[in-house]
Each structure stands twice: as structure tokens, then as C-alpha cells.
Design a protein around this motif. Structure first.
Motif, PDB file in Angstrom:
ATOM      1  N   SER A  12       0.747  -1.393  -0.417  1.00  0.00           N
ATOM      2  CA  SER A  12      -0.237   0.364   0.036  1.00  0.00           C
ATOM      3  C   SER A  12       0.876   1.447  -0.392  1.00  0.00           C
ATOM      4  CB  SER A  12      -0.448   0.103   1.179  1.00  0.00           C
ATOM      5  OG  SER A  12      -2.008  -1.096   1.331  1.00  0.00           O
ATOM      6  N   PHE A  13       2.410   1.038   0.762  1.00  0.00           N
ATOM      7  CA  PHE A  13       2.671   2.199   0.743  1.00  0.00           C
ATOM      8  C   PHE A  13       3.566   2.761  -0.832  1.00  0.00           C
ATOM      9  CE2 PHE A  13       7.434   2.882   1.386  1.00  0.00           C
ATOM     10  CZ  PHE A  13       7.483   3.769   1.486  1.00  0.00           C
ATOM     11  N   ILE A  14       3.838   1.919  -1.323  1.00  0.00           N
ATOM     12  CA  ILE A  14       4.474   1.844  -2.070  1.00  0.00           C
ATOM     13  C   ILE A  14       3.339   2.461  -3.570  1.00  0.00           C
ATOM     14  CG2 ILE A  14       5.327   0.724  -4.542  1.00  0.00           C
ATOM     15  CD1 ILE A  14       7.130  -1.250  -2.041  1.00  0.00           C
ATOM     16  N   SER A  15       2.566   2.000  -3.666  1.00  0.00           N
ATOM     17  CA  SER A  15       0.926   2.007  -4.011  1.00  0.00           C
ATOM     18  C   SER A  15       0.975   3.369  -4.156  1.00  0.00           C
ATOM     19  CB  SER A  15      -0.373   1.299  -4.088  1.00  0.00           C
ATOM     20  OG  SER A  15       0.312  -0.559  -4.733  1.00  0.00           O
ATOM     21  N   LEU A  16       1.058   4.089  -2.722  1.00  0.00           N
ATOM     22  CA  LEU A  16       0.066   5.212  -2.563  1.00  0.00           C
ATOM     23  C   LEU A  16       0.901   6.382  -3.340  1.00  0.00           C
ATOM     24  CD1 LEU A  16      -1.748   4.484   0.620  1.00  0.00           C
ATOM     25  CD2 LEU A  16      -2.672   5.689  -1.647  1.00  0.00           C
ATOM     26  N   LEU A  17       2.407   5.295  -2.963  1.00  0.00           N
ATOM     27  CA  LEU A  17       3.495   6.571  -2.921  1.00  0.00           C
ATOM     28  C   LEU A  17       4.129   6.854  -5.238  1.00  0.00           C
ATOM     29  CD1 LEU A  17       5.728   8.527  -1.739  1.00  0.00           C
ATOM     30  CD2 LEU A  17       7.003   6.801  -1.601  1.00  0.00           C
ATOM     31  N   VAL A  18       3.384   5.487  -5.781  1.00  0.00           N
ATOM     32  CA  VAL A  18       3.671   5.943  -7.234  1.00  0.00           C
ATOM     33  C   VAL A  18       2.705   7.122  -7.706  1.00  0.00           C
ATOM     34  CG1 VAL A  18       3.040   4.774  -9.311  1.00  0.00           C
ATOM     35  CG2 VAL A  18       5.047   3.300  -7.154  1.00  0.00           C
ATOM     36  N   LEU A  19       1.160   6.872  -6.777  1.00  0.00           N
ATOM     37  CA  LEU A  19       0.265   7.614  -7.254  1.00  0.00           C
ATOM     38  C   LEU A  19       0.991   9.273  -7.328  1.00  0.00           C
ATOM     39  CD1 LEU A  19      -2.834   5.661  -6.709  1.00  0.00           C
ATOM     40  CD2 LEU A  19      -2.078   6.361  -8.657  1.00  0.00           C
ATOM     41  N   SER A  20       1.737   9.242  -5.651  1.00  0.00           N
ATOM     42  CA  SER A  20       1.782  10.874  -5.119  1.00  0.00           C
ATOM     43  C   SER A  20       2.782  11.110  -6.470  1.00  0.00           C
ATOM     44  CB  SER A  20       1.625  10.013  -4.321  1.00  0.00           C
ATOM     45  OG  SER A  20       2.764  11.841  -3.504  1.00  0.00           O
ATOM     46  N   ASN A  21       3.153  10.090  -6.890  1.00  0.00           N
ATOM     47  CA  ASN A  21       4.732  10.919  -7.786  1.00  0.00           C
ATOM     48  C   ASN A  21       4.379  11.310  -9.149  1.00  0.00           C
ATOM     49  OD1 ASN A  21       7.842  10.541  -6.940  1.00  0.00           O
ATOM     50  ND2 ASN A  21       6.534   9.505  -5.772  1.00  0.00           N
ATOM     51  N   TYR A  55      -0.428  14.982  -2.301  1.00  0.00           N
ATOM     52  CA  TYR A  55      -0.708  14.529  -1.148  1.00  0.00           C
ATOM     53  C   TYR A  55      -1.660  14.438  -0.484  1.00  0.00           C
ATOM     54  CZ  TYR A  55       2.944  18.275  -0.412  1.00  0.00           C
ATOM     55  OH  TYR A  55       4.325  19.489  -0.265  1.00  0.00           O
ATOM     56  N   VAL A  56      -2.783  14.101  -0.839  1.00  0.00           N
ATOM     57  CA  VAL A  56      -3.707  13.278  -0.605  1.00  0.00           C
ATOM     58  C   VAL A  56      -3.115  11.640  -0.311  1.00  0.00           C
ATOM     59  CG1 VAL A  56      -5.995  11.955  -2.046  1.00  0.00           C
ATOM     60  CG2 VAL A  56      -5.868  14.771  -1.982  1.00  0.00           C
ATOM     61  N   PRO A  60      -0.931   9.577   3.326  1.00  0.00           N
ATOM     62  CA  PRO A  60      -0.919   8.193   4.043  1.00  0.00           C
ATOM     63  C   PRO A  60       0.078   7.207   3.715  1.00  0.00           C
ATOM     64  CG  PRO A  60      -2.711   8.750   2.749  1.00  0.00           C
ATOM     65  CD  PRO A  60      -1.963  10.278   2.394  1.00  0.00           C
ATOM     66  N   ALA A  61       0.509   7.633   2.613  1.00  0.00           N
ATOM     67  CA  ALA A  61       1.773   6.592   1.666  1.00  0.00           C
ATOM     68  C   ALA A  61       2.364   6.783   3.636  1.00  0.00           C
ATOM     69  CB  ALA A  61       1.814   6.855   0.851  1.00  0.00           C
ATOM     70  N   ASN A  62       3.087   7.870   3.666  1.00  0.00           N
ATOM     71  CA  ASN A  62       4.378   7.741   4.460  1.00  0.00           C
ATOM     72  C   ASN A  62       3.657   7.488   6.264  1.00  0.00           C
ATOM     73  OD1 ASN A  62       6.153   8.332   2.899  1.00  0.00           O
ATOM     74  ND2 ASN A  62       5.824  10.946   2.700  1.00  0.00           N
ATOM     75  N   ARG A  63       2.823   7.551   6.310  1.00  0.00           N
ATOM     76  CA  ARG A  63       2.355   6.878   7.103  1.00  0.00           C
ATOM     77  C   ARG A  63       2.258   5.650   7.465  1.00  0.00           C
ATOM     78  NH1 ARG A  63      -2.336  10.507  10.607  1.00  0.00           N
ATOM     79  NH2 ARG A  63      -1.264  12.609  10.342  1.00  0.00           N
ATOM     80  N   LEU A  71      12.529   5.989   8.671  1.00  0.00           N
ATOM     81  CA  LEU A  71      12.421   7.505   7.527  1.00  0.00           C
ATOM     82  C   LEU A  71      13.754   7.527   6.903  1.00  0.00           C
ATOM     83  CD1 LEU A  71      10.659  10.482   7.810  1.00  0.00           C
ATOM     84  CD2 LEU A  71      13.204  11.541   9.467  1.00  0.00           C
ATOM     85  N   GLY A  72      14.990   7.194   6.792  1.00  0.00           N
ATOM     86  CA  GLY A  72      15.808   7.204   5.915  1.00  0.00           C
ATOM     87  C   GLY A  72      14.752   5.858   4.692  1.00  0.00           C
ATOM     88  N   GLN A  73      14.637   4.970   4.795  1.00  0.00           N
ATOM     89  CA  GLN A  73      14.171   4.203   4.020  1.00  0.00           C
ATOM     90  C   GLN A  73      13.145   4.766   3.407  1.00  0.00           C
ATOM     91  OE1 GLN A  73      13.594   0.755   6.628  1.00  0.00           O
ATOM     92  NE2 GLN A  73      15.990   0.005   5.852  1.00  0.00           N
ATOM     93  N   LEU A  74      12.132   5.777   3.350  1.00  0.00           N
ATOM     94  CA  LEU A  74      10.827   6.363   3.240  1.00  0.00           C
ATOM     95  C   LEU A  74      11.349   6.873   2.002  1.00  0.00           C
ATOM     96  CD1 LEU A  74       8.319   6.956   6.068  1.00  0.00           C
ATOM     97  CD2 LEU A  74       8.253   4.770   4.483  1.00  0.00           C
ATOM     98  N   LYS A  75      12.648   7.556   2.186  1.00  0.00           N
ATOM     99  CA  LYS A  75      12.782   9.243   0.758  1.00  0.00           C
ATOM    100  C   LYS A  75      13.599   8.106  -0.068  1.00  0.00           C
ATOM    101  CE  LYS A  75      13.941  12.944   0.092  1.00  0.00           C
ATOM    102  NZ  LYS A  75      13.457  13.289  -0.623  1.00  0.00           N
ATOM    103  N   ILE A  76      14.326   6.954   0.952  1.00  0.00           N
ATOM    104  CA  ILE A  76      15.105   6.897  -0.347  1.00  0.00           C
ATOM    105  C   ILE A  76      14.176   5.700  -2.165  1.00  0.00           C
ATOM    106  CG2 ILE A  76      16.879   4.351  -0.872  1.00  0.00           C
ATOM    107  CD1 ILE A  76      17.864   6.995  -0.358  1.00  0.00           C
ATOM    108  N   ALA A  77      12.614   5.152  -1.127  1.00  0.00           N
ATOM    109  CA  ALA A  77      11.826   4.876  -0.901  1.00  0.00           C
ATOM    110  C   ALA A  77      11.432   5.687  -2.606  1.00  0.00           C
ATOM    111  CB  ALA A  77      10.564   3.830  -0.875  1.00  0.00           C
TER     112      ALA A  77
END
Length: 119
Positions: A12-21, A55-56, A60-63, A71-77
């Protein structure tokens, strides 16, 4: 048996982050192609409207991601996903030529992934 929550949380984190990007990339760069003849303030308004959608998905992706990663892993991802979204956008939407520099940048990011995710 693997716990599905342990898979779907990071997925879910990756999917939401792809949409965000996707939204972020369009907000940052699409105005260069679509609104170049318009006043800058129109581009700002359009970009901020698209960025709201970014941001929508990003918050939630980062949460979700922070439950599984540092936090560092979140940023590199996020950086890996950003490059993965940006290259097709640049080539197919903006009409930029593909450059081998994208490959070299990706390899550098793989090094960053290694250092941030090693245990």
C-alpha cells in the motif's frame, strides 16, 4: 504462513507513493509543455491544484510506510519511485530523448537502497 498485513502494508505504501509521484511529476513539469504560453500565475494555480492530489496520496503513504520502514528508508524509496515515474514522463509525455544518464542515476539509487536497507 506469512501474515498478509506484513505484505499489504508495504505494498500500500509503494502503491500510494507511485500515485503521489505521478501527480507530483505532472504538477512540477507538465506546465512547461501545456501552459508555456500562459502567465506564470496560471501555471502556479494549475500546479498547486494538481499538487493537492499529490498530498492526498503522499501523506497516507508515508504514514503507512513509517510503520514498516525508517525515515531514511522512506526517503530513498521515494527517490527510487520518483526516478521510475520521471523517466517515462520525460520520454513519453515531454518528448525528451532517453539518455543513458537515467540508467547511471538509477544504479546510483540502487547503491543508496543497498546502504539504507541493509541490516
Amino acid at each position: 504462513m506469512p501474515n498478509p498485513t506484513n505484505f499489504f502494508g508495504p505494498f500500500s505504501f509503494i502503491s500510494l507513493l507511485v500515485l503521489s509521484n505521478v501527480f507530483m511529476t505532472f504538477a512540477w513539469y507538465a506546465h512547461l509543455k501545456n501552459l508555456s504560453s500562459k502567465p506564470w500565475w496560471i501555471a502556479v494555480f494549475a500546479s498547486w491544484s494538481i499538487a493537492l492530489l499529490e498530498y492526498v496520496f503522499q501523506v497516507p503513504a508515508n504514514r503507512i510506510g513509517f510503520q514498516y520502514f525508517s525515515l531514511g528508508q522512506l526517503k530513498i524509496a521515494q527517490e527510487v519511485i520518483t526516478l521510475s515515474v520521471f523517466v517515462p514522463f520525460a520520454v513519453f509525455y515531454m518528448g525528451e530523448p532517453f539518455k543513458t544518464d537515467y540508467i547511471w542515476a538509477g544504479l546510483c539509487l540502487l547503491g543508496a537502497v543497498y546502504f539504507m536497507f541493509r541490516r
